[in-house]
Write an enzyme that holds these catalytic residues in place. Structure first.
Site, mmCIF file in Angstrom:
data_model
loop_
_atom_site.group_PDB
_atom_site.id
_atom_site.type_symbol
_atom_site.label_atom_id
_atom_site.label_comp_id
_atom_site.label_asym_id
_atom_site.label_seq_id
_atom_site.Cartn_x
_atom_site.Cartn_y
_atom_site.Cartn_z
ATOM 1 N N ARG A 46 0.639 -1.122 0.379
ATOM 2 C CA ARG A 46 0.189 -0.016 0.390
ATOM 3 C C ARG A 46 0.985 1.526 0.002
ATOM 4 N NH1 ARG A 46 -5.298 -0.345 2.206
ATOM 5 N NH2 ARG A 46 -4.872 1.131 3.732
ATOM 6 N N ARG A 57 0.900 12.735 -9.560
ATOM 7 C CA ARG A 57 0.242 14.358 -9.420
ATOM 8 C C ARG A 57 1.865 14.912 -9.635
ATOM 9 N NH1 ARG A 57 -4.055 14.316 -9.689
ATOM 10 N NH2 ARG A 57 -5.621 13.991 -8.368
ATOM 11 N N HIS A 60 0.933 15.553 -13.777
ATOM 12 C CA HIS A 60 0.568 16.588 -13.604
ATOM 13 C C HIS A 60 1.205 18.506 -13.287
ATOM 14 C CE1 HIS A 60 -3.025 13.923 -12.124
ATOM 15 N NE2 HIS A 60 -3.087 13.658 -14.054
ATOM 16 N N GLY A 87 7.487 2.024 5.617
ATOM 17 C CA GLY A 87 6.712 2.555 6.978
ATOM 18 C C GLY A 87 7.851 1.800 7.970
ATOM 19 N N SER A 88 8.303 0.691 8.364
ATOM 20 C CA SER A 88 9.552 0.296 8.778
ATOM 21 C C SER A 88 10.635 1.044 9.071
ATOM 22 C CB SER A 88 9.520 -0.966 8.724
ATOM 23 O OG SER A 88 9.285 -2.169 7.432
ATOM 24 N N GLU A 152 0.176 4.714 6.252
ATOM 25 C CA GLU A 152 -0.178 4.476 4.659
ATOM 26 C C GLU A 152 -1.322 5.426 4.306
ATOM 27 O OE1 GLU A 152 0.782 -0.005 4.784
ATOM 28 O OE2 GLU A 152 -1.722 0.832 4.354
ATOM 29 N N ASP A 160 1.014 14.671 -0.713
ATOM 30 C CA ASP A 160 -0.167 15.784 -1.124
ATOM 31 C C ASP A 160 0.105 17.472 -0.481
ATOM 32 O OD1 ASP A 160 -1.440 14.220 -3.120
ATOM 33 O OD2 ASP A 160 -3.548 13.513 -1.833
#
Length: 185
Positions: A46, A57, A60, A87-88, A152, A160
């Site tokens: 994920r 993005r 874009h 994460g880890s 995640e 973003d």
């Protein structure tokens, strides 16, 4: 608890996570993206999906961005940056990628819960995000969500926010970016 109540709890957790973000390392990442020739993004599972959204993005915005492992990915070179969400910070399949990117001479950025991890220590830029590891039994950070979901989701929000900061620095707006949106659909 009903679905809407779970959704509100998730939003509350994300609000708490966003309050813990710091600008210093995020700004280093924005500045490195600004001077990089090409931007490569990756992550496993994920986290990798969040990276794909980030790469889209950036495209874009007119940046030369790629997702590692896709069939249309360019060659990684010295003036490029590799951004990894993990994460880890211990994902075994990502460690050789970082070592290869470093041997080529490019910049590596790692966004992780654990900046002292193997990937965090190998990176040129390390951004720490709050969140609980997949195995929450040893974590002080509490979430109602399973596994790495909070990391995640925070990763997507962080990516973003990086986009918004980049737009601000480059004087871009949503309408300009929409002009680069897919149009053959």
């Amino acid at each position: 608890m009903q679905t809407a109540q779970f959704a509100q709890r998730i939003v509350d957790e994300l609000h708490h996570a966003a309050e813990q973000l710091t600008n210093e390392d995020a700004e280093k990442l924005v500045e490195q993206i600004l001077i990089s020739n090409k931007i490569f993004v990756t992550g496993a599972g994920r986290s990798g999906l969040m990276g794909k959204a980030f790469a889209m993005r950036m495209m874009h915005m007119g940046l030369d961005s790629y997702v590692v492992g896709e069939t249309v990915t360019a060659t990684y070179e010295e003036d490029d940056i590799l951004i990894i969400g993990t994460g880890s910070g211990e994902t075994k399949s990502l460690i050789p990628m970082v070592e290869k990117a470093k041997s080529i001479g490019g910049t590596v950025a790692v966004v992780t819960i654990n900046p002292e991890s193997t990937l965090g220590r190998l990176a040129d830029i390390t951004v720490q995000l709050p969140g609980a590891p997949k195995d929450q039994t040893t974590s002080e950070y509490r979430t109602i969500q399973p596994m790495g979901s909070l990391f995640e989701q925070t990763l997507l929000l962080f990516y973003d926010a990086i986009i918004l900061r980049f737009m601000e620095k480059k004087g871009l707006d949503s309408q300009t970016m929409y002009g680069k949106h897919a149009n053959l659909e």
